[in-house]
Design a protein around this motif. Structure first.
Motif, PDB file in Angstrom:
ATOM      1  N   LEU A 206       0.842  -1.199   0.000  1.00  0.00           N
ATOM      2  CA  LEU A 206       0.000   0.000   0.000  1.00  0.00           C
ATOM      3  C   LEU A 206       0.877   1.249   0.000  1.00  0.00           C
ATOM      4  N   VAL A 207       1.892   1.244   0.861  1.00  0.00           N
ATOM      5  CA  VAL A 207       2.827   2.368   0.925  1.00  0.00           C
ATOM      6  C   VAL A 207       3.548   2.541  -0.410  1.00  0.00           C
ATOM      7  N   ALA A 208       4.014   1.430  -0.968  1.00  0.00           N
ATOM      8  CA  ALA A 208       4.761   1.480  -2.227  1.00  0.00           C
ATOM      9  C   ALA A 208       3.899   2.035  -3.362  1.00  0.00           C
ATOM     10  N   ALA A 209       2.616   1.657  -3.379  1.00  0.00           N
ATOM     11  CA  ALA A 209       1.716   2.163  -4.412  1.00  0.00           C
ATOM     12  C   ALA A 209       1.552   3.680  -4.291  1.00  0.00           C
ATOM     13  N   ALA A 210       1.371   4.154  -3.066  1.00  0.00           N
ATOM     14  CA  ALA A 210       1.221   5.597  -2.844  1.00  0.00           C
ATOM     15  C   ALA A 210       2.483   6.340  -3.254  1.00  0.00           C
ATOM     16  N   ARG A 211       3.633   5.756  -2.936  1.00  0.00           N
ATOM     17  CA  ARG A 211       4.893   6.404  -3.300  1.00  0.00           C
ATOM     18  C   ARG A 211       5.060   6.478  -4.817  1.00  0.00           C
ATOM     19  N   SER A 212       4.653   5.440  -5.513  1.00  0.00           N
ATOM     20  CA  SER A 212       4.773   5.451  -6.967  1.00  0.00           C
ATOM     21  C   SER A 212       3.870   6.517  -7.593  1.00  0.00           C
ATOM     22  N   ILE A 213       2.673   6.679  -7.048  1.00  0.00           N
ATOM     23  CA  ILE A 213       1.786   7.734  -7.548  1.00  0.00           C
ATOM     24  C   ILE A 213       2.438   9.096  -7.319  1.00  0.00           C
ATOM     25  N   GLY A 214       3.011   9.274  -6.130  1.00  0.00           N
ATOM     26  CA  GLY A 214       3.685  10.530  -5.827  1.00  0.00           C
ATOM     27  C   GLY A 214       4.849  10.800  -6.767  1.00  0.00           C
ATOM     28  N   ARG A 215       5.659   9.767  -7.022  1.00  0.00           N
ATOM     29  CA  ARG A 215       6.809   9.959  -7.914  1.00  0.00           C
ATOM     30  C   ARG A 215       6.361  10.291  -9.333  1.00  0.00           C
ATOM     31  N   TYR A 216       5.249   9.690  -9.752  1.00  0.00           N
ATOM     32  CA  TYR A 216       4.718  10.022 -11.079  1.00  0.00           C
ATOM     33  C   TYR A 216       4.354  11.510 -11.152  1.00  0.00           C
ATOM     34  N   LEU A 217       3.678  11.995 -10.125  1.00  0.00           N
ATOM     35  CA  LEU A 217       3.261  13.393 -10.130  1.00  0.00           C
ATOM     36  C   LEU A 217       4.449  14.344  -9.993  1.00  0.00           C
ATOM     37  N   ILE A 218       5.485  13.918  -9.286  1.00  0.00           N
ATOM     38  CA  ILE A 218       6.666  14.766  -9.095  1.00  0.00           C
ATOM     39  C   ILE A 218       7.535  14.797 -10.346  1.00  0.00           C
ATOM     40  N   ASP A 219       7.789  13.616 -10.907  1.00  0.00           N
ATOM     41  CA  ASP A 219       8.760  13.506 -12.006  1.00  0.00           C
ATOM     42  C   ASP A 219       8.139  13.298 -13.382  1.00  0.00           C
ATOM     43  N   GLY A 220       6.855  12.943 -13.415  1.00  0.00           N
ATOM     44  CA  GLY A 220       6.214  12.677 -14.695  1.00  0.00           C
ATOM     45  C   GLY A 220       6.612  11.348 -15.317  1.00  0.00           C
ATOM     46  N   ASP A 221       7.152  10.437 -14.502  1.00  0.00           N
ATOM     47  CA  ASP A 221       7.590   9.127 -14.994  1.00  0.00           C
ATOM     48  C   ASP A 221       6.374   8.196 -15.095  1.00  0.00           C
ATOM     49  N   GLU A 222       5.932   7.924 -16.303  1.00  0.00           N
ATOM     50  CA  GLU A 222       4.745   7.092 -16.493  1.00  0.00           C
ATOM     51  C   GLU A 222       4.960   5.665 -16.007  1.00  0.00           C
ATOM     52  N   GLY A 223       6.228   5.226 -15.975  1.00  0.00           N
ATOM     53  CA  GLY A 223       6.519   3.900 -15.454  1.00  0.00           C
ATOM     54  C   GLY A 223       6.131   3.767 -13.993  1.00  0.00           C
ATOM     55  N   GLU A 224       6.232   4.865 -13.238  1.00  0.00           N
ATOM     56  CA  GLU A 224       5.841   4.831 -11.827  1.00  0.00           C
ATOM     57  C   GLU A 224       4.338   4.654 -11.675  1.00  0.00           C
ATOM     58  N   THR A 226       2.412   3.085 -13.835  1.00  0.00           N
ATOM     59  CA  THR A 226       2.176   1.680 -14.171  1.00  0.00           C
ATOM     60  C   THR A 226       2.514   0.784 -12.993  1.00  0.00           C
ATOM     61  N   LEU A 227       3.616   1.102 -12.315  1.00  0.00           N
ATOM     62  CA  LEU A 227       4.024   0.323 -11.144  1.00  0.00           C
ATOM     63  C   LEU A 227       3.003   0.453 -10.025  1.00  0.00           C
ATOM     64  N   ALA A 228       2.471   1.639  -9.846  1.00  0.00           N
ATOM     65  CA  ALA A 228       1.448   1.842  -8.820  1.00  0.00           C
ATOM     66  C   ALA A 228       0.220   0.982  -9.098  1.00  0.00           C
ATOM     67  N   GLU A 229      -0.204   0.966 -10.351  1.00  0.00           N
ATOM     68  CA  GLU A 229      -1.368   0.151 -10.723  1.00  0.00           C
ATOM     69  C   GLU A 229      -1.090  -1.337 -10.472  1.00  0.00           C
ATOM     70  N   SER A 230       0.126  -1.780 -10.774  1.00  0.00           N
ATOM     71  CA  SER A 230       0.480  -3.170 -10.543  1.00  0.00           C
ATOM     72  C   SER A 230       0.448  -3.508  -9.056  1.00  0.00           C
ATOM     73  N   ARG A 231       0.953  -2.609  -8.248  1.00  0.00           N
ATOM     74  CA  ARG A 231       0.938  -2.842  -6.798  1.00  0.00           C
ATOM     75  C   ARG A 231      -0.482  -2.837  -6.249  1.00  0.00           C
ATOM     76  N   LEU A 232      -1.320  -1.992  -6.770  1.00  0.00           N
ATOM     77  CA  LEU A 232      -2.724  -1.990  -6.355  1.00  0.00           C
ATOM     78  C   LEU A 232      -3.414  -3.281  -6.789  1.00  0.00           C
ATOM     79  N   ASP A 233      -3.061  -3.789  -7.973  1.00  0.00           N
ATOM     80  CA  ASP A 233      -3.619  -5.062  -8.419  1.00  0.00           C
ATOM     81  C   ASP A 233      -3.271  -6.169  -7.437  1.00  0.00           C
ATOM     82  N   SER A 234      -2.063  -6.124  -6.882  1.00  0.00           N
ATOM     83  CA  SER A 234      -1.616  -7.183  -5.963  1.00  0.00           C
ATOM     84  C   SER A 234      -2.343  -7.124  -4.628  1.00  0.00           C
ATOM     85  N   LEU A 235      -3.047  -6.024  -4.375  1.00  0.00           N
ATOM     86  CA  LEU A 235      -3.790  -5.889  -3.124  1.00  0.00           C
ATOM     87  C   LEU A 235      -5.229  -6.347  -3.269  1.00  0.00           C
ATOM     88  N   GLU A 236      -5.645  -6.645  -4.475  1.00  0.00           N
ATOM     89  CA  GLU A 236      -7.040  -7.049  -4.688  1.00  0.00           C
ATOM     90  C   GLU A 236      -7.344  -8.370  -3.987  1.00  0.00           C
TER      91      GLU A 236
END
Length: 236
Positions: A206-224, A226-236
């Motif tokens: 959960l923490v890692a997903a939030a951090r990836s969303i934050g990094r995407y908004l800070i740096d504009g890295d679309e890979g982050e 995608t990583l956030a979505e993958s981590r959220l999928d693993s929580l389903e």
């Protein structure tokens, strides 16, 4: 909130930055009468609060664990209360010092209520006393009895970060994160409804997903993102 961070004292004319002091009172004369000099207000939620656990670490061997836990809980609570992640309009990451302090607050409050504390619990608590240095014990070291405290701390920390993410997106619209933020909120509610009693790796995802969303908004890295979505999928 949106503020004019550059201040001028109406009593003595001193200029200072609210972003640095976190105070509207004049640092020179103490007057509470000041005005903002910026042309526009800027989104700002960060505080100037600091956390120093050095005195507590020095008393680990000499002070009863219950009293030490009460002191640690008070310090961590003061540090995390009102903590924000937007500094003069700039989004900051979800940092380890805040996460560790949030966990210290929950663990210390739990141990402070105990009549007895096991050795593994005391060892874990002593590790959290390095929260001011950004250190957090790893998942494998979490005692089963404190699993819920760690999970709830992670969920609460992410809840606060998500609130600032949403505020930031209101200022900098980006529809690409809407779905991830919504899903993040769903998992926060679920873990809080369980009082945090989830396996530590799940709380960390959960923490890692939030951090990836934050990094995407800070740096504009679309890979982050995608990583956030993958981590959220693993929580389903």
């Amino acid at each position: 909130m949106k503020i004019r961070g550059q201040r001028e004292c109406k009593a003595c004319g001193t200029h200072w930055s609210y972003y640095e002091t976190g105070e509207t009172s004049c640092p020179s004369c103490g007057s509470h009468h000041s005005v903002g000099t910026d042309d526009e207000r800027t989104l700002h939620t960060a505080t100037s609060a600091t956390l120093d656990l050095t005195p507590l670490r020095g008393n680990v061997d000499s002070e009863p664990i219950g009293r030490l836990a009460d002191r640690a809980s008070d310090r961590a609570r003061g540090f995390t209360r009102g903590y924000g992640f937007i500094d003069a309009g700039r989004l900051r990451p979800l940092d380890d010092a805040y996460l560790a302090a949030m966990e210290l607050k929950h663990v210390a409050a739990e141990l402070g209520r105990r009549l007895t504390v096991d050795e593994d619990e005391e060892w874990y608590f002593s590790g959290l006393l390095r929260a001011d240095e950004g250190d957090r014990p790893d998942n494998d070291s979490v005692p089963r009895s404190l699993r819920a405290a760690r999970g709830l701390a992670c969920a609460n920390a992410v809840r606060e970060y998500r609130a600032d993410l949403r505020s930031y997106v209101q200022e900098h619209p980006d529809s690409a994160v809407d779905g991830a933020l919504e899903r993040l909120g769903t998992h926060i509610k679920r873990i809080r409804a369980l009082d945090g009693d989830v396996p530590p790796p799940e709380a960390e995802r959960l923490v890692a997903a939030a951090r990836s969303i934050g990094r995407y908004l800070i740096d504009g890295d679309e890979g982050e993102l995608t990583l956030a979505e993958s981590r959220l999928d693993s929580l389903e």
